[in-house]
Design a protein around this motif. Structure first.
Motif, PDB file in Angstrom:
ATOM      1  N   UNK A   1       9.392   0.130   1.629  1.00  0.00           N
ATOM      2  CA  UNK A   1       8.865   0.471   3.082  1.00  0.00           C
ATOM      3  C   UNK A   1       9.708   1.009   4.080  1.00  0.00           C
ATOM      4  N   UNK A   2      10.743   0.237   4.271  1.00  0.00           N
ATOM      5  CA  UNK A   2      11.816   0.349   5.169  1.00  0.00           C
ATOM      6  C   UNK A   2      12.570   1.697   4.952  1.00  0.00           C
ATOM      7  N   UNK A   3      12.984   1.765   3.493  1.00  0.00           N
ATOM      8  CA  UNK A   3      13.182   3.375   3.106  1.00  0.00           C
ATOM      9  C   UNK A   3      12.566   4.418   3.254  1.00  0.00           C
ATOM     10  N   UNK A   4      11.135   4.165   3.002  1.00  0.00           N
ATOM     11  CA  UNK A   4      10.126   5.365   3.157  1.00  0.00           C
ATOM     12  C   UNK A   4      10.122   5.749   4.707  1.00  0.00           C
ATOM     13  N   UNK A   5      10.236   4.588   5.465  1.00  0.00           N
ATOM     14  CA  UNK A   5      10.026   5.041   7.038  1.00  0.00           C
ATOM     15  C   UNK A   5      11.454   5.583   7.312  1.00  0.00           C
TER      16      UNK A   5
ATOM     17  N   UNK B   1       3.040 -10.200  -4.925  1.00  0.00           N
ATOM     18  CA  UNK B   1       3.695  -9.097  -4.382  1.00  0.00           C
ATOM     19  C   UNK B   1       5.163  -9.309  -3.955  1.00  0.00           C
ATOM     20  N   UNK B   2       6.163  -8.552  -4.467  1.00  0.00           N
ATOM     21  CA  UNK B   2       7.472  -8.725  -4.075  1.00  0.00           C
ATOM     22  C   UNK B   2       8.111  -8.083  -2.851  1.00  0.00           C
ATOM     23  N   UNK B   3       9.031  -8.859  -1.873  1.00  0.00           N
ATOM     24  CA  UNK B   3       9.396  -8.383  -0.855  1.00  0.00           C
ATOM     25  C   UNK B   3      10.219  -7.272  -1.099  1.00  0.00           C
ATOM     26  N   UNK B   4      10.682  -6.907  -2.244  1.00  0.00           N
ATOM     27  CA  UNK B   4      11.491  -5.789  -2.584  1.00  0.00           C
ATOM     28  C   UNK B   4      10.627  -4.416  -2.035  1.00  0.00           C
ATOM     29  N   UNK B   5       9.155  -4.662  -1.951  1.00  0.00           N
ATOM     30  CA  UNK B   5       8.437  -3.331  -1.481  1.00  0.00           C
ATOM     31  C   UNK B   5       8.807  -3.153   0.007  1.00  0.00           C
ATOM     32  N   UNK B   6       9.119  -4.387   0.469  1.00  0.00           N
ATOM     33  CA  UNK B   6       9.038  -4.119   2.227  1.00  0.00           C
ATOM     34  C   UNK B   6      10.541  -3.361   2.382  1.00  0.00           C
TER      35      UNK B   6
ATOM     36  N   UNK C   1       0.850  -1.316  -0.086  1.00  0.00           N
ATOM     37  CA  UNK C   1       0.084  -0.080  -0.021  1.00  0.00           C
ATOM     38  C   UNK C   1       0.902   1.416  -0.159  1.00  0.00           C
ATOM     39  N   UNK C   2       1.827   1.180   0.838  1.00  0.00           N
ATOM     40  CA  UNK C   2       2.805   2.470   0.977  1.00  0.00           C
ATOM     41  C   UNK C   2       3.509   2.584  -0.425  1.00  0.00           C
ATOM     42  N   UNK C   3       4.127   1.523  -0.986  1.00  0.00           N
ATOM     43  CA  UNK C   3       4.643   1.791  -2.255  1.00  0.00           C
ATOM     44  C   UNK C   3       4.203   2.207  -3.402  1.00  0.00           C
ATOM     45  N   UNK C   4       2.572   1.589  -3.559  1.00  0.00           N
ATOM     46  CA  UNK C   4       1.668   2.117  -4.533  1.00  0.00           C
ATOM     47  C   UNK C   4       1.545   3.406  -4.436  1.00  0.00           C
TER      48      UNK C   4
END
Ligand code: HEM
Ligand code: SF4
Ligand code: FES
Lengths: 226, 277
Positions: free
Chosen positions: B251-255, B243-248, B196-199
Motif C-alpha cells: 500500500x505504501x508503495x502504491x501510495x 492478512x500479511x503486513x507485507x500488504x501494508x 483492499x488496495x492490494x487485491x
C-alpha cells in the motif's frame, strides 16, 4: 501553503517524510559514531578530525542547518502523528494483551523524547561547553581545539557517564524499531529479505550504541587517558 | 494449558462455571461499564457465541435485557462477529473469528472479559455492537472497479499469472471485520485498506483506476479518524484471515507511486469516449 497542508494531512505522506528524515538522522548517527571512534587513535587523530571540520565553516554550518531542519521535520511530524493516534481510541480497553509489538515499538514516544533531551544536553555539553564549568577549553600543542581533552575530562565523571549511558539506551531502543519500521513505511520489503531488514534494524542500533559506549567506558575505566 | 471442564457428567465433559465480565452500554451516548455474570452448564463443544446465547437465555428468563452482540454466518466468512476477548480481538486462537472460537479453549472456573472493538471511528451502538460503516465508506471511496455491464466476458479472456492470482486471492480473503483496527494501538485501518488496495492493484481489472483508488481510499481512511500505522504488526497477529503486513508495504508503495505520477495525469485532456474513471 495549502498544498503543503493537504500533503501533510495525509497520514501516509507524513509517515513517509518522517521516516525519510528519521533514516537521514540514522545515517548521521552512524557516521558521528564512526568519527568519534578516532578517540582510540589518540588526541592527534580526533583533534585533527575536529579541526578539519572547523576549517570548512560553510560546509560545517550547512550540514548543521540541514541536520536541524531534518530533525525538526522528524520531530514535528511524529509528534503530530502521535497526537492524532492518541485520538484514535478515546476509550481504552479494560484488558489489553499484546502479541507482536516489541518493547521498542511501544516506547517510541518515550525513547524519542529522551533522545531529544539527550541531544540538547549533548550539544550544550560537548559542542557549546556550557554545562561543565570545570571542563578544559584549551588548545592542544598544535593550537587546535582540544576535543580529546574534553572527552577525557567528561567521562571520568560518573554523572556524565550515567547521563550518556541513558541517552545511548534510548538511542538503541529507538533505532531498533525505527530502522525496520522506516523501511516498511517506504514500502521496502521483500519475501526473502524481510528477515535481513529486521536484523539490520537491531544490528545497526547495536553497532551505533556499542561504538559510542566503548568510548565512554574506555575513558571511565582508564583505558584511554590524557 | 488447562483443558476446559475436567468433570465428567453423563458421559461428556462440561464446564461447570465461568465468570464473564461484559461491557454493557444501553446506547451510543449512554455511559457503559463492565458487568459480571455467572454462567454454568457450558459444554466445551459450544462456540463462544453459543455460550453468549446461553447467557442471553438466562438473562431473558430472569427478565433482564440480553447482551447485544453481532453475528451472522457463524462460520468465519461474514466478518460480523467482533469481540475483544481477554484483551485480544477474536480471542486467544489465531487465524479464526470469534464465531469459530470454542469453549474448550477456556479452563473451568475462568473469568473472561469481553469488550467491543474500541476506536473513535467505530462508535458503540449498544453493548458489544459497534458501527463499522467507516470501513464501508472507505470502500465507497475507491474499493471497486468500474466495468460496463453486458454479456459475461468469456473465461480466460484476461490472462492472469498464477503468482498474481495467488497474491490477489490472499488479499481478497479480508472479510472486513475490523479486528486489525481493534488490535492497533493507534486504531489504524491500514491492514484493511492495504488488503483492499492490494487485491485490486494486483489484478488487470483493477489497473485502470489504480492511481486514484489508493489516493481516495487513504484520504477516506484519514477522514474517518483512524490512526496511522506504527508498524507494530498487532493487526496481522489477530487477523482471522492472516492478512500479511507485507500488504501494508505494498500500500505504501502504491501510495508513493500515485503521489509521484499524480492522479490528474490521465484526465488532463478529456477522455476520448467520455468514460469516467
Ligand atoms: C538521533 C535522533 C533520531 C533518529 C535517528 C530517529 C529515527 C527514527 C526513524 C528511522 C523512525 C522510523 C519512522 C517510521 O516509523 O516510519 C522513527 C520513528 C519515530 N521517532 Fe525518531 N529518530 C530520532 C529522534 C527522535 C526524537 C527526538 C523524537 C521525539 C521527540 C522521535 C520520535 C519518534 C517517534 C514517536 C517515532 C514513531 C513514529 C510512528 O511510529 O508513527 N524521534 N525515528
Ligand atoms: S485485514 Fe484481517 S482483521 Fe482487518 S478487516 Fe480484514 S480480515 Fe479483519
Ligand atoms: S459470524 Fe460471520 S464471521 Fe463470525
Amino acid at each position: 501553503m495549502s498544498r503543503v497542508k493537504v500533503f501533510f494531512n495525509s497520514s501516509v505522506n507524513s509517515k513517509i517524510v518522517a521516516s525519510l528524515a528519521g533514516l537521514g538522522l540514522t545515517g548521521f548517527a552512524i557516521f558521528h559514531m564512526l568519527g568519534n571512534l578516532q578517540v582510540f587513535e589518540g588526541s592527534d587523530a580526533i583533534n585533527g578530525y575536529a579541526s578539519i571540520l572547523r576549517d570548512m565553516p560553510i560546509l560545517l554550518w550547512t550540514a548543521r542547518m540541514g541536520l536541524l531542519i531534518v530533525a525538526g521535520l522528524h520531530i514535528g511530524l511524529v509528534i503530530r502523528l502521535a497526537l492524532r493516534n492518541r485520538q484514535g481510541r478515546p476509550v481504552a480497553y479494560a484488558v489489553r494483551r499484546y502479541r507482536a509489538a516489541s518493547v521498542a515499538s511501544r516506547t517510541m514516544v518515550l525513547t524519542g523524547s529522551l533522545l531529544l533531551f539527550f541531544i540538547i544536553f549533548h550539544l550544550l555539553h560537548l559542542t557549546a561547553g556550557l554545562i561543565d564549568a570545570s571542563a578544559p577549553d584549551g588548545l592542544d600543542i598544535q593550537g587546535r581545539v582540544d576535543v580529546y581533552g574534553k572527552i577525557i575530562h567528561a567521562f571520568r565523571n560518573p554523572l556524565y557517564v550515567g547521563i550518556y549511558f541513558v541517552g545511548q539506551l534510548a538511542l538503541g531502543l529507538h533505532l531498533s524499531h525505527a530502522i525496520s519500521s522506516g523501511l516498511q513505511t517506504l514500502g521496502i520489503e521483500h519475501a526473502a529479505l524481510n528477515r535481513l531488514f529486521k536484523l539490520a534494524g537491531s544490528g545497526i542500533a547495536l553497532f551505533v550504541v556499542l561504538g559510542n559506549l566503548s568510548i565512554i567506558f574506555a575513558v571511565f575505566l582508564g583505558l584511554i587517558r590524557a | 494449558m488447562l483443558v476446559a471442564g475436567r468433570k465428567r457428567r453423563g458421559g461428556y465433559r462440561r464446564i461447570v462455571k465461568l465468570t464473564l465480565r461484559i461491557w454493557r452500554q444501553r446506547g451510543p451516548n449512554e455511559r457503559g461499564g463492565l458487568v459480571t455474570y455467572q454462567v454454568d452448564d457450558i459444554s466445551p463443544d459450544m462456540s463462544f457465541l453459543e455460550m453468549l446465547d446461553a447467557l442471553n437465555q438466562q438473562l431473558i428468563m430472569a427478565g433482564e435485557e440480553p447482551v447485544a452482540f453481532e453475528h451472522d454466518c457463524r462460520e468465519g466468512i461474514c466478518g460480523s462477529c467482533s469481540l475483544v476477548i481477554d484483551g485480544v480481538p477474536h480471542g486467544p486462537d489465531r487465524g479464526v473469528t470469534t464465531c469459530q472460537l470454542y469453549m474448550r479453549r477456556f479452563a473451568d472456573g475462568k473469568t473472561i472479559t469481553i469488550e467491543p472493538w474500541r476506536a473513535r471511528a467505530f462508535p458503540i451502538v449498544k453493548d458489544l455492537v459497534v458501527d463499522r460503516r467507516a470501513l464501508d465508506r472507505i470502500m465507497q471511496a475507491g474499493g471497486y472497479i468500474s466495468v460496463n455491464t453486458g454479456g459475461a466476458v468469456d473465461g480466460n479472456t484476461l490472462l492472469i499469472g498464477k503468482e498474481e492470482a495467488e497474491t490477489a486471492m490472499d488479499a481478497a480473503s479480508c472479510i472486513g471485520c475490523g479486528a486489525c483496527v481493534a488490535a492497533c494501538k493507534n486504531a489504524s485501518a491500514m491492514l484493511f485498506v492495504a488488503a483492499k488496495v492490494a487485491h485490486l492493484a494486483t489484478l488487470p481489472q483493477g489497473k485502470p483506476e489504480r492511481t486514484r483508488r489508493v489516493m481516495a481510499m487513504v484520504q477516506a481512511m484519514d477522514r474517518e479518524g483512524f490512526g496511522s500505522c506504527g508498524n507494530q504488526y498487532e493487526c496481522e497477529a489477530v487477523c482471522p484471515k492472516n492478512i500479511s503486513v507485507r500488504f501494508i508495504a505494498l500500500l505504501n508503495r502504491e501510495y508513493l507511486r500515485a503521489g509521484i505520477l499524480g492522479t490528474k495525469m490521465p484526465a488532463q485532456s478529456d477522455p476520448p469516449h467520455g468514460e469516467s474513471y
